[in-house]
Design a protein around this motif. Structure first.
Motif, PDB file in Angstrom:
ATOM      1  N   GLY A  94       0.838  -1.191   0.000  1.00  0.00           N
ATOM      2  CA  GLY A  94       0.000   0.000   0.000  1.00  0.00           C
ATOM      3  C   GLY A  94       0.870   1.237   0.000  1.00  0.00           C
ATOM      4  N   MET A  95       0.414   2.274  -0.697  1.00  0.00           N
ATOM      5  CA  MET A  95       1.215   3.506  -0.737  1.00  0.00           C
ATOM      6  C   MET A  95       0.319   4.713  -0.548  1.00  0.00           C
ATOM      7  SD  MET A  95       4.308   4.566  -3.252  1.00  0.00           S
ATOM      8  CE  MET A  95       5.305   6.017  -2.908  1.00  0.00           C
ATOM      9  N   VAL A  96       0.769   5.619   0.310  1.00  0.00           N
ATOM     10  CA  VAL A  96       0.049   6.853   0.592  1.00  0.00           C
ATOM     11  C   VAL A  96       0.964   8.016   0.219  1.00  0.00           C
ATOM     12  CG1 VAL A  96      -1.061   8.256   2.368  1.00  0.00           C
ATOM     13  CG2 VAL A  96      -1.244   5.752   2.459  1.00  0.00           C
ATOM     14  N   PHE A  97       0.450   8.916  -0.610  1.00  0.00           N
ATOM     15  CA  PHE A  97       1.240   9.995  -1.177  1.00  0.00           C
ATOM     16  C   PHE A  97       0.995  11.311  -0.427  1.00  0.00           C
ATOM     17  CE2 PHE A  97       0.423   6.872  -4.448  1.00  0.00           C
ATOM     18  CZ  PHE A  97       1.651   6.721  -5.069  1.00  0.00           C
ATOM     19  N   GLN A  98       1.747  12.338  -0.806  1.00  0.00           N
ATOM     20  CA  GLN A  98       1.549  13.658  -0.225  1.00  0.00           C
ATOM     21  C   GLN A  98       0.151  14.169  -0.533  1.00  0.00           C
ATOM     22  OE1 GLN A  98       4.677  16.436  -1.267  1.00  0.00           O
ATOM     23  NE2 GLN A  98       6.226  14.832  -1.261  1.00  0.00           N
ATOM     24  N   GLN A  99      -0.257  14.032  -1.779  1.00  0.00           N
ATOM     25  CA  GLN A  99      -1.603  14.418  -2.182  1.00  0.00           C
ATOM     26  C   GLN A  99      -2.533  13.233  -2.012  1.00  0.00           C
ATOM     27  OE1 GLN A  99      -2.210  17.575  -2.825  1.00  0.00           O
ATOM     28  NE2 GLN A  99      -0.026  18.038  -2.593  1.00  0.00           N
ATOM     29  N   ARG A 158      -6.691  10.464   5.744  1.00  0.00           N
ATOM     30  CA  ARG A 158      -7.098   9.252   6.447  1.00  0.00           C
ATOM     31  C   ARG A 158      -7.927   8.344   5.546  1.00  0.00           C
ATOM     32  NH1 ARG A 158      -9.573  12.402  11.289  1.00  0.00           N
ATOM     33  NH2 ARG A 158     -10.530  10.426  11.915  1.00  0.00           N
ATOM     34  N   VAL A 159      -8.743   8.927   4.682  1.00  0.00           N
ATOM     35  CA  VAL A 159      -9.473   8.116   3.693  1.00  0.00           C
ATOM     36  C   VAL A 159      -8.487   7.438   2.747  1.00  0.00           C
ATOM     37  CG1 VAL A 159     -11.116   8.170   1.770  1.00  0.00           C
ATOM     38  CG2 VAL A 159     -11.555   9.536   3.829  1.00  0.00           C
ATOM     39  N   ALA A 160      -7.454   8.168   2.328  1.00  0.00           N
ATOM     40  CA  ALA A 160      -6.446   7.574   1.449  1.00  0.00           C
ATOM     41  C   ALA A 160      -5.743   6.410   2.142  1.00  0.00           C
ATOM     42  CB  ALA A 160      -5.426   8.641   1.026  1.00  0.00           C
ATOM     43  N   ILE A 161      -5.497   6.542   3.436  1.00  0.00           N
ATOM     44  CA  ILE A 161      -4.893   5.447   4.190  1.00  0.00           C
ATOM     45  C   ILE A 161      -5.857   4.263   4.252  1.00  0.00           C
ATOM     46  CG2 ILE A 161      -4.079   4.718   6.472  1.00  0.00           C
ATOM     47  CD1 ILE A 161      -3.036   7.599   6.863  1.00  0.00           C
ATOM     48  N   ALA A 162      -7.137   4.540   4.507  1.00  0.00           N
ATOM     49  CA  ALA A 162      -8.136   3.472   4.550  1.00  0.00           C
ATOM     50  C   ALA A 162      -8.212   2.739   3.220  1.00  0.00           C
ATOM     51  CB  ALA A 162      -9.504   4.052   4.915  1.00  0.00           C
ATOM     52  N   ARG A 163      -8.128   3.485   2.130  1.00  0.00           N
ATOM     53  CA  ARG A 163      -8.180   2.853   0.802  1.00  0.00           C
ATOM     54  C   ARG A 163      -6.983   1.932   0.594  1.00  0.00           C
ATOM     55  NH1 ARG A 163      -8.637   6.916  -4.137  1.00  0.00           N
ATOM     56  NH2 ARG A 163      -6.527   7.421  -3.447  1.00  0.00           N
ATOM     57  N   ALA A 164      -5.803   2.371   1.023  1.00  0.00           N
ATOM     58  CA  ALA A 164      -4.627   1.510   0.893  1.00  0.00           C
ATOM     59  C   ALA A 164      -4.756   0.270   1.782  1.00  0.00           C
ATOM     60  CB  ALA A 164      -3.368   2.296   1.258  1.00  0.00           C
ATOM     61  N   LEU A 165      -5.288   0.445   2.986  1.00  0.00           N
ATOM     62  CA  LEU A 165      -5.433  -0.677   3.909  1.00  0.00           C
ATOM     63  C   LEU A 165      -6.464  -1.693   3.430  1.00  0.00           C
ATOM     64  CD1 LEU A 165      -5.419   1.178   7.357  1.00  0.00           C
ATOM     65  CD2 LEU A 165      -3.606  -0.266   6.418  1.00  0.00           C
TER      66      LEU A 165
END
Length: 259
Positions: A94-99, A158-165
């Protein structure tokens, strides 16, 4: 099974004549949190992107779970891995970016469910149920029907993190996930990341948040000029090191953040 989930060995990466990574080696154990720190242009984000093969690398190897990502050997020569195999390897990362990269026309719930529908081919009911569990995990179940424009920057991240998870990754990569946030929103994102670390998620984090690196990381790597100059525990790197370039960097950081 190797204790190392990620092994980076003698990696070089150049853009034309500019060598952005120089003989970089780093091992990441399972359930370990590694923070990459250093000045802008030191190679931190490039190294992170090489781990996921969003950037190619010229020499060396990066293995995920014991398998080289991005390349394969054929007739004594290295060639690019077939796209299908690369996609399969990336499913565990999983990857979470600046944007935040959320789809503005989809609700929070739909943003998290969409990869489950497209990539994992889940049915809609199961995908939405899992997406809601992931939103609960990051404290945003109550925002499931909101669109991204109605969320704060911290909530969007946090939504982006949830999507990666939602893809059940074995490894999470974070590329300065708080750099685009207003200062008062940084804490909520870092708390989610601390929770993941406490749950045993293997993480590699590019960050300028020295407090997070000091408290959440198992190891800290200081990069400068494309090299890992210092590597060790947060205590060894952030408190005890006498490396001059690291000391200069930390003094600059504290000067910017002590008001």
């Amino acid at each position: 099974m190797s204790e190392f989930l990620v092994s980076i060995a003698n990696v070089h990466k150049s853009y034309g004549d500019f060598e952005v990574l120089k003989n970089v080696s780093l091992d990441v154990q399972r359930s370990e949190v590694i923070c990459l720190i250093g000045p802008s242009g030191s190679g931190k984000s490039t190294l992170l992107r090489c781990i996921n093969f969003l950037e190619t690398y010229d020499k060396g190897s990066i293995t995920i779970g014991g398998k080289i990502i991005g390349y394969q050997e054929a007739g004594g020569k290295r060639k690019l891995m077939p796209a299908r195999e690369l996609r399969e390897m990336r499913r565990s990362i999983g990857m979470v970016f600046q944007q935040f990269n959320l789809w503005p026309h989809m609700t929070t719930l739909e943003n998290v469910a969409e990869p489950l529908l497209r990539v994992q081919k889940m049915n809609a009911i199961d995908a939405k149920a899992k997406a809601l569990r992931m939103l609960e995990r990051v404290g945003l179940a109550q925002k499931a029907e909101n669109y991204p424009a109605a969320l704060s920057g911290g909530q969007q991240q946090r939504v982006a993190i949830a999507r990666a998870l939602s893809m059940d990754p074995a490894l999470m990569l974070f590329d300065e996930p708080t750099s685009a946030l207003d200062p008062e929103l940084v804490g909520e994102v870092l708390q989610v990341m601390r929770d993941l670390a406490n749950e045993g998620m293997t993480m590699v984090v590019v960050t300028h948040e020295m407090g997070f690196a000091g408290k959440a990381a198992d190891k800290v790597a200081f990069l400068d000029g494309g090299c890992i100059v210092q590597f060790g525990t947060p205590q060894q790197v952030l408190k005890e090191s006498e490396e001059p370039r690291l000391q200069q960097f930390l003094r600059s950081y504290h000067a910017r953040n002590d008001f």
